[in-house]
Motif scaffolding. Sequence first.
Motif, PDB file in Angstrom:
ATOM      1  N   ALA A  74       0.855  -1.134   0.151  1.00 12.69           N
ATOM      2  CA  ALA A  74      -0.171  -0.022  -0.102  1.00 12.69           C
ATOM      3  C   ALA A  74       0.864   1.112  -0.116  1.00 12.69           C
ATOM      4  O   ALA A  74       1.736   1.216   0.659  1.00 12.69           O
ATOM      5  CB  ALA A  74      -1.056  -0.132   1.339  1.00 12.69           C
ATOM      6  N   SER A  93       0.723   5.919   0.218  1.00 14.24           N
ATOM      7  CA  SER A  93      -0.188   7.111   0.143  1.00 14.24           C
ATOM      8  C   SER A  93       0.159   7.681  -0.980  1.00 14.24           C
ATOM      9  O   SER A  93       1.313   8.221  -1.386  1.00 14.24           O
ATOM     10  CB  SER A  93       0.515   7.766   1.488  1.00 14.24           C
ATOM     11  OG  SER A  93      -0.051   9.247   1.488  1.00 14.24           O
ATOM     12  N   VAL A  94      -0.924   8.350  -1.724  1.00 12.49           N
ATOM     13  CA  VAL A  94      -0.713   9.238  -2.634  1.00 12.49           C
ATOM     14  C   VAL A  94      -0.024  10.394  -2.213  1.00 12.49           C
ATOM     15  O   VAL A  94       1.170  11.050  -2.974  1.00 12.49           O
ATOM     16  CB  VAL A  94      -2.164   9.905  -3.444  1.00 12.49           C
ATOM     17  CG1 VAL A  94      -1.949  10.711  -4.582  1.00 12.49           C
ATOM     18  CG2 VAL A  94      -2.759   8.441  -4.150  1.00 12.49           C
ATOM     19  N   ARG A 146      -2.803  10.451  -8.211  1.00 13.42           N
ATOM     20  CA  ARG A 146      -3.230   9.025  -7.983  1.00 13.42           C
ATOM     21  C   ARG A 146      -2.598   8.096  -8.993  1.00 13.42           C
ATOM     22  O   ARG A 146      -2.065   7.107  -8.763  1.00 13.42           O
ATOM     23  CB  ARG A 146      -4.524   9.216  -7.951  1.00 13.42           C
ATOM     24  CG  ARG A 146      -5.185   8.118  -6.786  1.00 13.42           C
ATOM     25  CD  ARG A 146      -6.855   8.224  -6.521  1.00 13.42           C
ATOM     26  NE  ARG A 146      -7.554   9.132  -7.236  1.00 13.42           N
ATOM     27  CZ  ARG A 146      -7.791  10.431  -6.496  1.00 13.42           C
ATOM     28  NH1 ARG A 146      -7.343  10.758  -5.271  1.00 13.42           N
ATOM     29  NH2 ARG A 146      -8.340  11.313  -7.118  1.00 13.42           N
ATOM     30  N   ALA A 184       0.157   5.161  -8.604  1.00 15.48           N
ATOM     31  CA  ALA A 184      -0.142   3.770  -8.637  1.00 15.48           C
ATOM     32  C   ALA A 184       0.718   3.245  -9.596  1.00 15.48           C
ATOM     33  O   ALA A 184       1.336   1.988  -9.345  1.00 15.48           O
ATOM     34  CB  ALA A 184      -1.444   3.731  -9.071  1.00 15.48           C
ATOM     35  N   CYS A 195       4.573   3.197  -8.562  1.00 16.91           N
ATOM     36  CA  CYS A 195       4.556   2.162  -7.582  1.00 16.91           C
ATOM     37  C   CYS A 195       4.715   0.532  -7.983  1.00 16.91           C
ATOM     38  O   CYS A 195       5.557  -0.186  -8.028  1.00 16.91           O
ATOM     39  CB  CYS A 195       3.420   2.094  -6.379  1.00 16.91           C
ATOM     40  SG  CYS A 195       3.938   3.246  -5.225  1.00 16.91           S
ATOM     41  N   TYR A 255      -6.622   2.035  -6.757  1.00 18.72           N
ATOM     42  CA  TYR A 255      -6.252   3.297  -6.019  1.00 18.72           C
ATOM     43  C   TYR A 255      -7.736   4.058  -5.865  1.00 18.72           C
ATOM     44  O   TYR A 255      -8.505   4.057  -6.863  1.00 18.72           O
ATOM     45  CB  TYR A 255      -5.273   4.218  -6.705  1.00 18.72           C
ATOM     46  CG  TYR A 255      -5.443   4.223  -8.129  1.00 18.72           C
ATOM     47  CD1 TYR A 255      -6.167   5.267  -8.781  1.00 18.72           C
ATOM     48  CD2 TYR A 255      -4.842   3.223  -9.228  1.00 18.72           C
ATOM     49  CE1 TYR A 255      -6.066   5.440 -10.366  1.00 18.72           C
ATOM     50  CE2 TYR A 255      -4.858   3.162 -10.547  1.00 18.72           C
ATOM     51  CZ  TYR A 255      -5.626   4.384 -10.953  1.00 18.72           C
ATOM     52  OH  TYR A 255      -5.618   4.505 -12.527  1.00 18.72           O
ATOM     53  N   ASP A 272      -6.651   8.787  -1.048  1.00 15.77           N
ATOM     54  CA  ASP A 272      -5.005   8.744  -0.870  1.00 15.77           C
ATOM     55  C   ASP A 272      -4.444   7.286  -0.793  1.00 15.77           C
ATOM     56  O   ASP A 272      -3.316   7.200  -0.536  1.00 15.77           O
ATOM     57  CB  ASP A 272      -4.867   9.431   0.582  1.00 15.77           C
ATOM     58  CG  ASP A 272      -3.386   9.458   0.823  1.00 15.77           C
ATOM     59  OD1 ASP A 272      -2.678  10.109  -0.055  1.00 15.77           O
ATOM     60  OD2 ASP A 272      -3.006   9.191   1.641  1.00 15.77           O
ATOM     61  N   LEU A 273      -5.221   6.429  -1.255  1.00  9.85           N
ATOM     62  CA  LEU A 273      -4.539   4.915  -1.247  1.00  9.85           C
ATOM     63  C   LEU A 273      -4.328   4.408  -2.353  1.00  9.85           C
ATOM     64  O   LEU A 273      -4.982   4.305  -3.240  1.00  9.85           O
ATOM     65  CB  LEU A 273      -5.509   3.956  -0.220  1.00  9.85           C
ATOM     66  CG  LEU A 273      -5.124   2.722  -0.036  1.00  9.85           C
ATOM     67  CD1 LEU A 273      -3.846   2.682   0.624  1.00  9.85           C
ATOM     68  CD2 LEU A 273      -6.291   1.850   0.680  1.00  9.85           C
ATOM     69  N   VAL A 274      -3.250   3.858  -2.633  1.00  8.77           N
ATOM     70  CA  VAL A 274      -2.853   2.828  -3.675  1.00  8.77           C
ATOM     71  C   VAL A 274      -2.435   1.535  -3.239  1.00  8.77           C
ATOM     72  O   VAL A 274      -1.848   1.343  -2.225  1.00  8.77           O
ATOM     73  CB  VAL A 274      -1.418   3.475  -4.583  1.00  8.77           C
ATOM     74  CG1 VAL A 274      -0.949   2.199  -5.549  1.00  8.77           C
ATOM     75  CG2 VAL A 274      -2.044   4.885  -5.241  1.00  8.77           C
TER      76      VAL A 274
END
Length: 171
Positions: free
Chosen positions: A18, A20-21, A54, A58, A61, A107, A110-112
Motif C-alpha cells: 500500500a 499514500s498518494v 493518484r 499507482a 509504484c 487506487y 489517498d490509497l494505492v
Amino acid sequence: MYPVPLPVALPGQTRVWAASVAENAAAATARRGELDRTESLRADGFRQFADVDRFLVAHVCLRDILGTLLETPPARLIVDREPCAACGGPHGRPYLPGRPVHFSLAYAGDLVVVAVAPVPVGVDVADLPSHALVQASMAGLHEDERDELLALPRTPGRPPSPAAGRARRPY
C-alpha cells in the motif's frame, strides 16, 4: 517511492503493498519518465491534479515493485493489456508479456494498493461515501436490503454503507 508491504499472509506467495498518494506524489512526478507511452497518455488525459497524482503514484509504484521483484529497471518493463473480457477491446487486465507474474492495481482517495502473485490476483479499494450519500442511498433500497445493512456491525461515527451490500451481491 515508499510502497509499504502489508502484513498479509495469502496462499501461493501473494504479496500486497500500500502507498499514500500524498506522501509519494512528488517522487512519482519526478519518475514519470519511467512510464510507457500509453501510461503517459492516460496520465495526460486527467483533468484534476489529484487524479493525475493518484495515477502516477499507482503506476510508478507498480513498476517499482515489479522491477524489484523481477530485477529489471522499472522503465524497461513492458506492460500490456489482455483483451477486455466483455467487449474484446484493448483495455482488459494488465500483464507483463513473457513474465510468470500476475498483479493487480487499485487506487482511490489517498490509497494505492498493489498485489503480486504467481496466479491471477485482484485487489480493490474505494472511497468511503459521505453520510449524506449513505442516507440518500439507504432511502432508495428495498426494505429487506435496508434491514440487512442496518444489521451489519457498525463503525463508530459512520452509518452502514450500501457498498457492503453491493460488494457481496452477485450481478
